[in-house]
Scaffold this active site. Structure first.
Site: not given
Lengths: 323, 323, 323, 323
Positions: C14, C75, C106, C128, C130, C132, C174
């Site tokens: 993303g 992708r 990731d 990213t 996020d 994360d 997420r």
């Protein structure tokens, strides 16, 4: 006169937000109606130096939201002279370009008018932040410039109110006070000085002092550059009330930048498309404008010889509401 | 020393975005831990004049996103003198206020340090846009100020690139060049002048000219006010390359305004809460800071006698990337 | 191992705001240190299909302020398999590219790790929204995403407070609740739900009702998508208090767009330059991060097998201040 | 009929940006002309429950730039019935309030019309983001809502173009497609669906696919909620072209929030002042509007029974330019 087949577009004078949206509309509308469309780099300077190139849908992709002008702009002394104008007309004729859309202000219109008289079909779009062009209610870029000013005044209010200070903000507008007026009304400025309305500095100073005595924690004076420099006005006020020292901010060229507002993009899109349609219909030597919601054409000769009327009603409203 | 029961909070010096978020955190955290919390209007001036009032959850409702400071700020000559400081300490004692949180810059810390030595438990929060306070990586307001500057530089780029001009932008930072550095790196400024690094004007002028010769359509020089006035630097450059006339923009007080960024709000919230918790734990005479991600306390005596270190690595990076 | 001479950069997964600033830094820093630099279009998909092109200073002009990624992302199922990875390594070897910078999350790191094990020197940058990714305090794009969310929550507050309504806002995240946490603290959200902290829906509903009974005119619940869909949570709350009907807003992909904040641009610039310098120093198979203010390298093997730690202290602070 | 001496103002229906600026103008203009001015909390609900309070200059200080409405709004079933309307009229008469300014949409006008027929002098101001009120070219809030939508679409384009995806954005507008139209033209949306124009879904799907085949990296479809839910349209498109899966974003209530644009503030200020002046002149039962640049009054009976005309010319322009 034969039908238009090839048109060109240039931007001239000080740039304004929305010029790119206008260029895009001219190009896309031209292509839609089956014309060939050319871009001219750096205004009349590029025209005289034959800096002309074909444009397609992709040339204007992803520009509607951009400030500035991808065609750039430049001053051109050579084009001021009859010789330069003839050279420009010849270049267009040699390339078979039979219609020219000029996006700019008063000076740009005068150039387009000259070319029209040399037999080139021309259309003018009002591209300038000052809103100083008659026969259109709004110029392309004006709404964005007002947004920039109001945003800056909001920021100043935060800090002025924290320190209980007053501020003078100098905005653009050499002959037309519309930026000061619209931004002043929208930001609740306590005082608005524009070139169209005379003022008494003692009254201005008294008003600022009174506001403070009434408990207003901050006070903003918006002054159009045509009235005088913000710094000079600050000094005058300080002389009239020695215990009173307003801060001065000169917004300068940031007023010309930033992404155009939707209003400016749509104004530019409508006017750009209108110019192309009118060229196709055989019109020439005309300025395109939005007057009371309608797209209209006005002879360059009239536009460049008329002074924009000032909206006195809105000025009085601003005074009434900032009491 | 007895446990803290009543605390007060004031903002002092030039205001900065996020001061309100800090005030909110002090008030809410204090109430959460069962303290009574008071606000002091207009900094040390209000303190000396006993302009003190109780605050509850509602007093700080809907302010986290506001620029400026609801507690206002003011200069206070009286507090500069020992007499004024004693008066301030007495007022706090009379009201039973046994903890004071001061939000401001270097000068404000010096005041808090004096009060600490007079027996008042004090905590300092770094509230200033300049990022000139040591023992914290960021001051409250700095991130927002950088955002304001970068936004303005973006706007200038639009019009500079349309006209192939260069621009000098003067930003805040008397002793600390961090606004110029961070905003310069983020906006890709071609040249950054800060008080911490000496420069050779001839080299600066050569660099600006070279950029143009290499085909760069516009060039931005960011200068921290501590280096000199933007206008003077513009004149020097013009003297060194007479055919070169950069535009000068002075951003001024708009750098202090606007809604604080989430970064500044969160920094302010964390520091405000930390100050309250440390007062409760019995600490005093300390500045709160965020150092390498950790909340830390540092003695006022150390903070006010240390110069903030300049991030030379980031400065060199900016040079490397703007080649 | 021989010295690096040619490097390539790709963006994967993303997209996030600041990816362009990172690409710019990789390219400019690489060129500064005398390397040849290549761009790869559409992530690993473009790599496998040899969609690789040389980049110079101009390729990355005027992109530092743009959201998205000029290199695009996609992708790539083929690259998931060992065969695809070998093909990618071969293509890089054939072109003599001996260093690869991968900007992504990731999954992108796992791909870079595979290439590293096939003998390609790789570096990872955390791109990213996020936040994360472990071993970096902030990912590129996170600060901008938080800004977008806070801006949206501010807008909702206006209308919620006018109508005395409550709002549920579903944000991205997420596995990591950092967007909800940072945006929630900054916007004064009354409730924050994140995947890292369990909650009792009855308590949440009681809290929202209590706020109203205490006179709070509006209430915002921020929920990270990893907890559940905003709509489902709205229904649960409505079941628990039938006279209570919160509005649900799903912010969706707008969180990934917009001009990157100065914070994200500078983070991206520092990390991009760091990755290039470390490749030159011979490092490989490492993720670049900013940990407590320092640029650090961590083995991909460690990064992809570690879960980001949640900032419980900040979560409790948010609860304390939103009482 | 005697001269107006006391007036009141309320906001009703869904709130819109600029309502506060309108309230401010009504209050300040009223005070300027020597009237007493009252505010009514929560629309007709507050009126029936006598939630009425005097307003002065300070009541409307620092609100011109705020979204929402300080007077709040609420649904009121009781006022739908004749009994409720009579109660409202009695309360106004008891308090000696002889003029009422109602800021809201169609439903609010119907209420004001009822009160007018019960002998209360009423004026209506068009406060709604949808621009669905006839006899005014723009409603208060519309320009800001369009700005919010265009800003969101810009953000989506960043990420859509990075991933070569298409997006469907559902915007407000149950009966009037103006938000979709103006935001769509301004953001260069490839497709615009409005309730006023029928469409063929197969053509829409073909168009989106064609754009991709022509090399357009992203595509935006704007749909007004009156046409259908974004999600349903996404599914239909997916059925018609199975390899095509557009993302759907529902902007929802954020369209109603945010600081009003200068355009909306000035529109609100002009209309608010106009309403007061017309009440003083003895007018009643009229809606205030800005038609082709002029402030005009129109009977409520006409306004509530007329459907706003759709700007077909602008719709066709949007199609022409997004080819």
């Amino acid at each position: 006169m034969s039908a238009v087949k090839k048109i060109a577009v240039l931007t001239s004078g000080g740039d304004s937000q929305g010029m790119n949206a206008a260029v895009r509309a001219v190009v896309r509308s031209g292509l839609y109606f089956g014309l060939e469309v050319f871009g001219i780099q750096r205004g009349y300077h590029g025209l005289i130096h034959d800096d002309i190139f074909p444009m397609d849908l992709r040339s204007v992709g992803d520009i509607i939201q951009r400030g500035g002008t991808i065609l750039q702009s430049a001053r051109c002394m050579e084009f001021m002279r009859a010789e330069g104008q003839q050279k420009a007309a010849e270049i267009l004729r040699e390339r078979g370009i039979d219609g020219l859309v000029v996006i700019g202000g008063d000076g740009s219109y005068q150039g387009a008018n000259k070319l029209n008289k040399l037999g080139i079909r021309t259309m003018g779009l009002p591209g300038t932040i000052d809103n100083d062009i008659p026969y259109t209610d709004f110029t392309i870029g004006f709404d964005t410039a007002v947004n920039v000013v109001v945003d800056a005044v909001n920021k100043l209010r935060d800090t002025m109110s924290s320190h209980e200070r007053s501020s003078i903000v100098e905005v653009m507008g050499r002959y037309c006070g519309d930026i000061a007026l619209h931004a002043g009304l929208a930001s609740g400025a306590e005082t608005i000085l524009v070139p169209e309305v005379t003022y008494n500095m003692q009254e201005v100073a008294d008003r600022m002092r009174n506001n403070f005595e009434k408990g207003k924690r901050h006070s903003i004076l918006l002054v159009a550059e045509g009235v005088g420099r913000g710094e000079d006005i600050g000094k005058l006020i300080h002389e009239l009330c020695p215990d009173y020292e307003p801060r001065v901010t000169v917004l300068g060229h940031i007023q010309r930048g930033g992404a155009p507002t939707p209003f400016d993009r749509n104004l530019a899109s409508r006017l750009g498309d209108f110019a192309v349609r009118k060229l196709i219909e055989g019109e020439s030597g005309k300025a395109c404008g939005l007057v009371k919601g309608e797209l209209v054409l006005t002879d360059f000769d009239i536009v460049v010889n008329t002074k924009k009327e000032f909206n006195m009603e809105m000025y009085e409203l601003a005074q009434r509401l900032s009491q």
